[in-house]
Design a protein around this motif. Structure first.
Motif, PDB file in Angstrom:
ATOM      1  N   LEU A 117       0.840  -1.186   0.000  1.00 58.45           N
ATOM      2  CA  LEU A 117       0.000   0.000   0.000  1.00 58.45           C
ATOM      3  C   LEU A 117       0.880   1.242   0.000  1.00 58.45           C
ATOM      4  O   LEU A 117       1.958   1.239   0.604  1.00 58.45           O
ATOM      5  CB  LEU A 117      -0.905   0.005   1.236  1.00 58.45           C
ATOM      6  CG  LEU A 117      -1.932  -1.112   1.294  1.00 58.45           C
ATOM      7  CD1 LEU A 117      -2.662  -1.077   2.624  1.00 58.45           C
ATOM      8  CD2 LEU A 117      -2.917  -1.003   0.154  1.00 58.45           C
ATOM      9  N   PRO A 118       0.431   2.306  -0.665  1.00 57.01           N
ATOM     10  CA  PRO A 118       1.216   3.555  -0.651  1.00 57.01           C
ATOM     11  C   PRO A 118       1.214   4.157   0.757  1.00 57.01           C
ATOM     12  O   PRO A 118       0.282   3.970   1.528  1.00 57.01           O
ATOM     13  CB  PRO A 118       0.508   4.451  -1.652  1.00 57.01           C
ATOM     14  CG  PRO A 118      -0.861   3.862  -1.809  1.00 57.01           C
ATOM     15  CD  PRO A 118      -0.769   2.418  -1.452  1.00 57.01           C
ATOM     16  N   ASP A 119       2.274   4.874   1.051  1.00 56.97           N
ATOM     17  CA  ASP A 119       2.346   5.588   2.322  1.00 56.97           C
ATOM     18  C   ASP A 119       1.320   6.700   2.340  1.00 56.97           C
ATOM     19  O   ASP A 119       1.184   7.451   1.374  1.00 56.97           O
ATOM     20  CB  ASP A 119       3.749   6.219   2.537  1.00 56.97           C
ATOM     21  CG  ASP A 119       4.815   5.151   2.739  1.00 56.97           C
ATOM     22  OD1 ASP A 119       4.461   4.061   3.258  1.00 56.97           O
ATOM     23  OD2 ASP A 119       5.969   5.413   2.385  1.00 56.97           O
ATOM     24  N   THR A 120       0.560   6.789   3.414  1.00 58.35           N
ATOM     25  CA  THR A 120      -0.418   7.867   3.540  1.00 58.35           C
ATOM     26  C   THR A 120      -0.152   8.599   4.850  1.00 58.35           C
ATOM     27  O   THR A 120       0.108   7.979   5.885  1.00 58.35           O
ATOM     28  CB  THR A 120      -1.863   7.316   3.548  1.00 58.35           C
ATOM     29  OG1 THR A 120      -1.981   6.323   4.559  1.00 58.35           O
ATOM     30  CG2 THR A 120      -2.202   6.710   2.202  1.00 58.35           C
ATOM     31  N   PRO A 121      -0.179   9.903   4.805  1.00 59.10           N
ATOM     32  CA  PRO A 121       0.092  10.684   6.024  1.00 59.10           C
ATOM     33  C   PRO A 121      -1.053  10.622   7.008  1.00 59.10           C
ATOM     34  O   PRO A 121      -2.133  10.307   6.755  1.00 59.10           O
ATOM     35  CB  PRO A 121       0.304  12.106   5.510  1.00 59.10           C
ATOM     36  CG  PRO A 121      -0.145  12.142   4.100  1.00 59.10           C
ATOM     37  CD  PRO A 121      -0.335  10.740   3.648  1.00 59.10           C
TER      38      PRO A 121
END
Length: 143
Positions: free
Chosen positions: A139-143
């Protein structure tokens, strides 16, 4: 960035529709089982299946099935024409994908013909295997 299977389909479709033999074909990402006679001949590229095997915790081997489908109207010689189509398809698809350093080979070919009213409709389906080593999906990094 496009998914790697989308890239495979795009490379194969570009190679096929870029050749004079298939340039006049209706090229569709998806088609229904019933196609009106005015749309023939048609050409489709799909990736309906993929095998998966873990090589390590960081690498997996993917074996993607890519199918090329061609449907055309013809006479008694429609299977002969589809045989000729298959030679072009094999050369164009394997050439295009191998040019991108992708291991691709033909696994199977099938031809079916049937009568559609007064005409004979033939369908060619060719299955190619594309093998690649990939990192596991993340999964992409999400802030």
């Amino acid at each position: 960035m496009a998914h790697y299977r989308s890239v495979y389909r795009a490379q194969a479709m570009a190679a096929l529709t870029g050749h004079t033999r298939f340039a006049a074909f209706t090229a569709s990402k998806v088609w229904s089982g019933a196609i009106d006679a005015e749309s023939l001949p048609v050409l489709g590229v799909l990736t309906p299946q993929e095998g998966f095997r873990m090589e390590s915790f960081t690498t997996s081997e993917r074996k993607t099935l890519m199918q090329i489908a061609i449907r055309r109207a013809g006479g008694d010689d429609v299977e002969d024409i589809l045989d000729e189509d298959s030679t072009f398809v094999e050369a164009l698809v394997t050439g295009a994908l191998r040019q991108q350093n992708q291991f691709c080979f033909l696994r199977e070919t099938s031809i079916v013909s049937n009568a559609d009213g007064a005409r004979i409709i033939g369908t060619l389906v060719m299955g190619f295997e594309i093998t690649s080593l990939r990192a596991p999906a993340m999964l992409p990094d999400t802030p």
